[in-house]
Scaffold this active site. Structure first.
Site, short mmCIF file in Angstrom:
data_model
loop_
_atom_site.label_atom_id
_atom_site.label_comp_id
_atom_site.label_asym_id
_atom_site.label_seq_id
_atom_site.Cartn_x
_atom_site.Cartn_y
_atom_site.Cartn_z
N CYS A 99 3.58 -4.88 30.06
CA CYS A 99 4.00 -3.67 29.36
C CYS A 99 2.91 -2.59 29.27
O CYS A 99 2.60 -1.98 30.28
CB CYS A 99 4.56 -4.05 28.00
SG CYS A 99 5.73 -2.83 27.37
N ARG A 133 14.33 4.26 24.11
CA ARG A 133 13.61 3.06 24.54
C ARG A 133 14.54 2.12 25.31
O ARG A 133 15.75 2.14 25.13
CB ARG A 133 13.05 2.32 23.32
CG ARG A 133 12.08 3.14 22.49
CD ARG A 133 11.44 2.30 21.40
NE ARG A 133 10.50 1.34 21.94
CZ ARG A 133 9.23 1.63 22.23
NH1 ARG A 133 8.76 2.85 22.02
NH2 ARG A 133 8.43 0.71 22.73
N HIS A 195 8.01 -9.39 27.77
CA HIS A 195 7.40 -10.12 26.67
C HIS A 195 8.19 -11.41 26.50
O HIS A 195 9.07 -11.73 27.28
CB HIS A 195 7.50 -9.31 25.37
CG HIS A 195 6.89 -7.96 25.45
ND1 HIS A 195 5.54 -7.75 25.40
CD2 HIS A 195 7.46 -6.73 25.57
CE1 HIS A 195 5.31 -6.45 25.47
NE2 HIS A 195 6.44 -5.81 25.58
N1 GLN Z 1 3.77 2.16 24.63
C1 GLN Z 1 4.42 1.72 25.82
C2 GLN Z 1 5.90 2.06 25.92
O1 GLN Z 1 6.60 2.08 24.92
C3 GLN Z 1 4.20 0.24 25.92
C4 GLN Z 1 5.08 -0.56 25.02
C5 GLN Z 1 4.72 -2.00 25.03
O2 GLN Z 1 3.65 -2.38 25.47
N2 GLN Z 1 5.60 -2.82 24.46
O3 GLN Z 1 6.35 2.33 27.01
#
Ligand code: GLN
Length: 247
Positions: A99, A133, A195
């Site tokens: 990520c 998101r 994750h």
């Molecule tokens: N900040 C980054 C995004 O939202 C990474 C998020 C994350 O590592 N879970 O794209």
């Protein structure tokens, strides 16, 4: 404890465990240490923090996800250790970047506010933050078979021409929700949004990283020991059954 002699030390470097380790990504380091031990080698885990000297020995490098603010906090240090990471990449060192660290191993991450965080460029990917998101469970088709995990990112990632993905999406959003790709792979460097953490449920991927690291550390072929992965296999197939629509 057994009195069988160790097959050798494998040094694992975890990049920025304080700033970049959310949604259980620390579990990847724990999983690697445990599998290294279960295969008869000795894990030595180093935590690399901003400003510290980079460990002298590094056979396997891992990095996790984080908030955009965590990425901002590690940027300067990442630039400081960039040459070392690039030479480890050139030497074939296996690395797993999840990520936020996946984004920073690419060319750049542009946050939703328009702030540009330059990356290492080891992976030819570019990421643009979005207001919406991409969140939810994921199933991928990869060279390691089905890989399952959980994604939560605002960043939408585009692969450069010729950049191999890590896998293709069977369920979930992946790099950008549109082109069916997930993550990226260059040499022995893997980037992924997954994750979960990714490694405990996907032991074939964990062992591929351990095998590469063992060969680098010892100069000899990897000598695996049989593992009982029944729980991981059951967890993975349940996620596949639940999420992947039958054609
Ligand atoms: N900040 C980054 C995004 O939202 C990474 C998020 C994350 O590592 N879970 O794209």
């Amino acid at each position: 404890m057994s009195d069988v002699p160790s097959k050798g030390e494998i040094h694992v470097v975890h990049l920025y465990p304080r700033e970049m380790s959310i949604y259980g990504d620390l579990g990847n380091t724990r999983c690697l240490a445990s599998r290294i031990r279960r295969h008869g080698y000795t894990p030595v885990v180093h935590q690399h923090h901003p400003g510290a000297a980079f460990p002298e020995q590094a056979h396997l490098v891992v990095g996790g996800g984080g908030q955009d603010s965590g990425q901002v906090r590690v940027e300067a240090d990442l630039e400081r250790i960039a040459d070392r990471l690039r030479s480890l990449f050139d030497a074939g060192t296996p690395m797993l970047m999840i990520c936020g660290m996946y984004q920073l191993f690419g060319n750049a991450f542009i946050t939703v506010e328009g702030k540009r965080l330059p990356g290492l460029g080891i992976l030819d990917v570019t990421t643009q933050g979005n207001a919406k998101r991409m969140i939810g469970p994921v199933v991928l088709d990869t060279e390691f078979g089905d890989v399952v995990g959980y994604e939560n990112h605002s960043g939408s990632t585009t692969l450069g021409a010729g950049q191999a993905p890590f896998g293709t999406v069977r369920a979930g959003h992946g790099n950008n929700g549109t082109d069916g790709t997930e993550g990226a792979r260059s040499g022995n460097v893997f980037g992924s949004y997954l994750h979960g953490p990714i490694l405990p449920a996907n032991p074939a991927l964990a062992d591929a990283l351990v095998a590469l690291a063992a060969e680098l550390a010892t100069g000899a072929p990897f000598e695996p020991l049989a593992q009982d992965d029944a729980f991981a296999d059951e967890a993975r197939s349940r996620q596949v059954r639940r999420l992947v629509k039958r054609g």
